[in-house]
Design a protein around this motif. Structure first.
Motif, PDB file in Angstrom:
ATOM      1  N   ILE A 209       7.652   8.743   4.647  1.00 50.03           N
ATOM      2  CA  ILE A 209       8.990   8.538   5.228  1.00 50.03           C
ATOM      3  C   ILE A 209       8.891   7.780   6.542  1.00 50.03           C
ATOM      4  CG2 ILE A 209      10.975   9.725   6.230  1.00 50.03           C
ATOM      5  CD1 ILE A 209      10.552  11.948   4.170  1.00 50.03           C
ATOM      6  N   ALA A 210       7.943   8.196   7.396  1.00 47.04           N
ATOM      7  CA  ALA A 210       7.809   7.550   8.705  1.00 47.04           C
ATOM      8  C   ALA A 210       7.390   6.093   8.561  1.00 47.04           C
ATOM      9  CB  ALA A 210       6.794   8.313   9.558  1.00 47.04           C
ATOM     10  N   LEU A 211       6.416   5.830   7.685  1.00 43.74           N
ATOM     11  CA  LEU A 211       5.989   4.441   7.480  1.00 43.74           C
ATOM     12  C   LEU A 211       7.130   3.594   6.933  1.00 43.74           C
ATOM     13  CD1 LEU A 211       2.372   4.694   5.991  1.00 43.74           C
ATOM     14  CD2 LEU A 211       3.056   3.459   8.049  1.00 43.74           C
ATOM     15  N   GLY A 212       7.880   4.148   5.984  1.00 46.49           N
ATOM     16  CA  GLY A 212       9.010   3.406   5.435  1.00 46.49           C
ATOM     17  C   GLY A 212      10.050   3.096   6.497  1.00 46.49           C
ATOM     18  N   ALA A 213      10.365   4.092   7.342  1.00 41.22           N
ATOM     19  CA  ALA A 213      11.352   3.877   8.409  1.00 41.22           C
ATOM     20  C   ALA A 213      10.866   2.840   9.420  1.00 41.22           C
ATOM     21  CB  ALA A 213      11.642   5.206   9.107  1.00 41.22           C
ATOM     22  N   ILE A 214       9.595   2.900   9.762  1.00 40.68           N
ATOM     23  CA  ILE A 214       9.029   1.936  10.713  1.00 40.68           C
ATOM     24  C   ILE A 214       9.090   0.529  10.142  1.00 40.68           C
ATOM     25  CG2 ILE A 214       6.851   1.189  11.761  1.00 40.68           C
ATOM     26  CD1 ILE A 214       6.193   4.182  12.157  1.00 40.68           C
ATOM     27  N   LEU A 215       8.730   0.373   8.878  1.00 38.13           N
ATOM     28  CA  LEU A 215       8.732  -0.950   8.252  1.00 38.13           C
ATOM     29  C   LEU A 215      10.153  -1.504   8.140  1.00 38.13           C
ATOM     30  CD1 LEU A 215       6.051  -0.331   5.492  1.00 38.13           C
ATOM     31  CD2 LEU A 215       5.861  -1.944   7.380  1.00 38.13           C
ATOM     32  N   VAL A 216      11.094  -0.661   7.743  1.00 43.45           N
ATOM     33  CA  VAL A 216      12.491  -1.118   7.623  1.00 43.45           C
ATOM     34  C   VAL A 216      13.028  -1.541   8.990  1.00 43.45           C
ATOM     35  CG1 VAL A 216      14.845  -0.363   7.137  1.00 43.45           C
ATOM     36  CG2 VAL A 216      13.006   0.204   5.550  1.00 43.45           C
TER      37      VAL A 216
ATOM     38  N   LEU B 239       0.821  -1.201   0.000  1.00 36.80           N
ATOM     39  CA  LEU B 239       0.000   0.000   0.000  1.00 36.80           C
ATOM     40  C   LEU B 239       0.862   1.261   0.000  1.00 36.80           C
ATOM     41  CD1 LEU B 239      -2.664  -1.236   2.558  1.00 36.80           C
ATOM     42  CD2 LEU B 239      -3.120  -0.656   0.162  1.00 36.80           C
ATOM     43  N   MET B 240       1.962   1.231   0.742  1.00 36.19           N
ATOM     44  CA  MET B 240       2.829   2.400   0.796  1.00 36.19           C
ATOM     45  C   MET B 240       3.519   2.636  -0.546  1.00 36.19           C
ATOM     46  SD  MET B 240       6.088   3.254   3.194  1.00 36.19           S
ATOM     47  CE  MET B 240       7.197   2.623   1.951  1.00 36.19           C
ATOM     48  N   ILE B 241       3.984   1.575  -1.200  1.00 31.44           N
ATOM     49  CA  ILE B 241       4.622   1.711  -2.508  1.00 31.44           C
ATOM     50  C   ILE B 241       3.628   2.246  -3.537  1.00 31.44           C
ATOM     51  CG2 ILE B 241       5.659   0.413  -4.412  1.00 31.44           C
ATOM     52  CD1 ILE B 241       6.925  -1.411  -2.259  1.00 31.44           C
ATOM     53  N   ALA B 242       2.392   1.768  -3.474  1.00 30.31           N
ATOM     54  CA  ALA B 242       1.360   2.286  -4.376  1.00 30.31           C
ATOM     55  C   ALA B 242       1.134   3.779  -4.141  1.00 30.31           C
ATOM     56  CB  ALA B 242       0.066   1.510  -4.186  1.00 30.31           C
ATOM     57  N   ALA B 243       1.159   4.210  -2.875  1.00 26.55           N
ATOM     58  CA  ALA B 243       0.995   5.631  -2.567  1.00 26.55           C
ATOM     59  C   ALA B 243       2.169   6.444  -3.105  1.00 26.55           C
ATOM     60  CB  ALA B 243       0.864   5.823  -1.056  1.00 26.55           C
ATOM     61  N   VAL B 244       3.370   5.909  -2.992  1.00 27.36           N
ATOM     62  CA  VAL B 244       4.551   6.605  -3.527  1.00 27.36           C
ATOM     63  C   VAL B 244       4.431   6.773  -5.037  1.00 27.36           C
ATOM     64  CG1 VAL B 244       7.037   6.422  -3.880  1.00 27.36           C
ATOM     65  CG2 VAL B 244       6.072   5.876  -1.652  1.00 27.36           C
ATOM     66  N   ILE B 245       3.972   5.735  -5.723  1.00 29.83           N
ATOM     67  CA  ILE B 245       3.815   5.807  -7.181  1.00 29.83           C
ATOM     68  C   ILE B 245       2.801   6.885  -7.564  1.00 29.83           C
ATOM     69  CG2 ILE B 245       3.001   4.532  -9.201  1.00 29.83           C
ATOM     70  CD1 ILE B 245       4.139   2.000  -7.878  1.00 29.83           C
TER      71      ILE B 245
ATOM     72  N   ALA C 111      -5.428  11.481  -8.134  1.00 31.87           N
ATOM     73  CA  ALA C 111      -4.200  10.835  -7.683  1.00 31.87           C
ATOM     74  C   ALA C 111      -3.906  11.178  -6.227  1.00 31.87           C
ATOM     75  CB  ALA C 111      -3.023  11.252  -8.573  1.00 31.87           C
ATOM     76  N   PHE C 112      -4.149  12.447  -5.858  1.00 33.20           N
ATOM     77  CA  PHE C 112      -3.858  12.847  -4.479  1.00 33.20           C
ATOM     78  C   PHE C 112      -4.804  12.165  -3.501  1.00 33.20           C
ATOM     79  CE2 PHE C 112      -4.017  15.754  -0.823  1.00 33.20           C
ATOM     80  CZ  PHE C 112      -2.662  15.761  -0.499  1.00 33.20           C
ATOM     81  N   ALA C 113      -6.084  12.043  -3.866  1.00 38.66           N
ATOM     82  CA  ALA C 113      -7.022  11.312  -3.009  1.00 38.66           C
ATOM     83  C   ALA C 113      -6.568   9.867  -2.854  1.00 38.66           C
ATOM     84  CB  ALA C 113      -8.427  11.369  -3.600  1.00 38.66           C
ATOM     85  N   GLY C 114      -6.038   9.281  -3.930  1.00 34.05           N
ATOM     86  CA  GLY C 114      -5.509   7.924  -3.845  1.00 34.05           C
ATOM     87  C   GLY C 114      -4.343   7.821  -2.883  1.00 34.05           C
ATOM     88  N   VAL C 115      -3.461   8.836  -2.893  1.00 34.90           N
ATOM     89  CA  VAL C 115      -2.323   8.849  -1.962  1.00 34.90           C
ATOM     90  C   VAL C 115      -2.818   8.865  -0.523  1.00 34.90           C
ATOM     91  CG1 VAL C 115      -0.359  10.202  -1.135  1.00 34.90           C
ATOM     92  CG2 VAL C 115      -0.745   9.950  -3.588  1.00 34.90           C
ATOM     93  N   VAL C 116      -3.788   9.728  -0.234  1.00 32.55           N
ATOM     94  CA  VAL C 116      -4.309   9.847   1.133  1.00 32.55           C
ATOM     95  C   VAL C 116      -4.930   8.535   1.591  1.00 32.55           C
ATOM     96  CG1 VAL C 116      -5.921  11.064   2.633  1.00 32.55           C
ATOM     97  CG2 VAL C 116      -4.682  12.322   0.862  1.00 32.55           C
ATOM     98  N   ILE C 117      -5.775   7.953   0.742  1.00 23.79           N
ATOM     99  CA  ILE C 117      -6.471   6.722   1.112  1.00 23.79           C
ATOM    100  C   ILE C 117      -5.486   5.568   1.286  1.00 23.79           C
ATOM    101  CG2 ILE C 117      -8.113   4.985   0.296  1.00 23.79           C
ATOM    102  CD1 ILE C 117      -9.624   7.298  -1.050  1.00 23.79           C
ATOM    103  N   LEU C 118      -4.522   5.457   0.385  1.00 20.87           N
ATOM    104  CA  LEU C 118      -3.557   4.357   0.462  1.00 20.87           C
ATOM    105  C   LEU C 118      -2.677   4.466   1.705  1.00 20.87           C
ATOM    106  CD1 LEU C 118      -2.528   4.091  -3.293  1.00 20.87           C
ATOM    107  CD2 LEU C 118      -3.720   2.343  -1.963  1.00 20.87           C
ATOM    108  N   THR C 119      -2.274   5.680   2.070  1.00 17.39           N
ATOM    109  CA  THR C 119      -1.465   5.828   3.277  1.00 17.39           C
ATOM    110  C   THR C 119      -2.280   5.526   4.532  1.00 17.39           C
ATOM    111  OG1 THR C 119      -1.890   8.209   3.205  1.00 17.39           O
ATOM    112  CG2 THR C 119       0.200   7.433   2.302  1.00 17.39           C
ATOM    113  N   MET C 120      -3.562   5.902   4.518  1.00 17.51           N
ATOM    114  CA  MET C 120      -4.416   5.551   5.655  1.00 17.51           C
ATOM    115  C   MET C 120      -4.582   4.040   5.763  1.00 17.51           C
ATOM    116  SD  MET C 120      -7.424   8.482   5.481  1.00 17.51           S
ATOM    117  CE  MET C 120      -8.314   7.776   6.878  1.00 17.51           C
TER     118      MET C 120
END
Length: 425
Positions: A329-336, A267-273, A393-402
């Protein structure tokens, strides 16, 4: 149900073994007096805040919210005029305009988060709290409360109201504006819903439901491998084969969220894209006297700065630019850190996860603003505002990060680091 039973239902049992939803620490939570709180000994998460009359006051506020929501849905939100033409918009105008413009995905998101989710949440909570006053509440109320808990982050009345405010500021220089009764009702609705959530003691609701069902689990299993319910937070006996369900609310039981890290990564990678087109493509296009001016997210911030609206520009910049970037960034750091099994800064990472899960919804300000502007400004060749792919696209970013924050199980951070790690490091 009489007042004495309601008061008893609002009190805790003498003690209860509680598993922290963030760090999996099990601890005894004693009975709490009204106004006191219980926090996790390891990660400091708020486990429970006891309230005075948590069910009665919540019922009164939810009934008031239902009335205000009805007014907000039935009355005009704003009226605008330009070149001798008048237009008005209500809460449904934005989704309708987006749908007619071919952006049905954005229309669905705006309709669900600004109208459907708040309406279902308020109606369901009112039904639940009225049901608890009956002598024999239906067992379906457990499922109703579970739905309410799921809908809570998707009900965005307060975010929508800020979106209306940003749209109002943007429209001042284009058209003449009159505020409608729905906007005042919406402001009162926001305050009422915030107050209703604040006075409600969620565990008091579960305990009131437990008292109507002698078979409901009141204590905690003695087994070390007991499974904590993610919905009602009661410990259940471990499952032996098949799909186990919570004895209290019927939710599916899992020791940890299934495939939590993989789903959060996906989900996070999809939001980054999606983040790149969300910032490259225009969110809005203002067509004035036949010429168009596309505007991206950063372009909107620059417009507010050039108009001298510095506090509002800072709000939009933080909500639409800073928050999504920091969340990723925070989600990526937490996952790593979780994948690597790091035991450093566990409390800080857990606190960061809570912030990420809480603030993500506020990035919807730009999406709501776009829906209002599209609904209000279509004066033919004089001035018209259309929404663009950037908003989708921005709404998709918000929803995917949530969804990514929801998919991640913070207990895995503590599991990966080992239970003997020092939480303060």
């Amino acid at each position: 149900m009489d007042a004495g039973i309601l008061q008893a239902a609002a009190e805790t049992t003498p003690w209860r073994l509680w598993e922290c939803p963030d760090c999996a620490q099990r601890q005894v939570v004693p009975a709490l007096r009204a106004g006191t709180v219980a926090r996790c000994l390891r990660c400091n998460r708020l486990l429970r805040r006891a309230r005075h009359d948590p069910l009665g006051r919540a019922l009164a506020l939810n009934v008031a919210a239902l009335v205000l929501l009805g007014v907000a849905c039935l009355m005009p939100l704003m009226k605008v005029s330009a070149g001798g033409m008048d237009l008005s918009a209500d809460l449904f105008s934005g989704p309708r305009s987006l749908q007619s413009g071919g952006l049905w995905e954005l229309a669905t998101v705006v309709l669900f988060t600004s109208i459907a989710a708040p309406l279902v949440k308020v109606v369901a909570m009112t039904w639940l709290l009225i049901g608890l006053r009956r002598r024999r509440p239906g067992l379906h109320l457990r499922q109703v409360f579970a739905w309410i808990e799921w809908l809570r982050p998707w009900s965005m009345v307060e975010v929508y109201l800020f979106g209306v405010f940003v749209a109002y500021v943007k429209l001042i220089d284009l058209v003449h504006i009159e505020i409608g009764p729905a906007l005042y009702a919406l402001g009162a609705l926001m305050l009422t819903m915030v107050a209703a959530d604040a006075v409600l003691d969620r565990q008091a609701v579960w305990e009131a439901l437990d008292r109507q069902d002698p078979a409901a689990p009141h204590g905690a299993p003695a087994m070390a491998d007991a499974v904590n319910c993610e919905v009602c937070h009661v410990l259940n006996p471990p499952a032996h084969g098949g799909h186990a369900a919570c004895l209290r609310c019927g939710a599916h039981l899992h020791a940890r969220k299934p495939n939590s890290i993989a789903r959060a990564w996906a989900l996070m990678i999809a939001a980054v894209i999606l983040y790149a087109p969300a910032n490259i493509y225009p969110v809005l296009t203002v067509i004035q006297l036949g010429s168009g001016e596309p505007s991206t997210i950063m372009g909107g911030v620059v417009e507010l700065l050039s108009s001298g609206m510095y506090p509002l520009a800072a709000l939009v910049f933080c909500a639409s630019v800073v928050v999504p970037v920091l969340k990723l960034i925070a989600l990526g750091a937490i996952l790593v850190a979780t994948v690597l099994g790091s035991g450093r800064w566990l409390r800080d990472r857990t606190r960061a996860y809570r912030i990420v899960a809480a603030v993500g919804r506020w990035s919807m300000i730009d999406v709501f603003m776009a829906s209002i502007l599209v609904a209000l400004v279509h004066f033919g060749g004089l001035v018209t505002i259309n929404s663009g792919f950037g908003a989708v696209a921005f709404a998709g970013v918000v929803i995917l990060t949530m969804l990514a924050a929801e998919a991640f199980d913070p207990r895995l951070m503590w599991d990966a680091a080992g239970t003997e790690q020092d939480a303060a490091t």
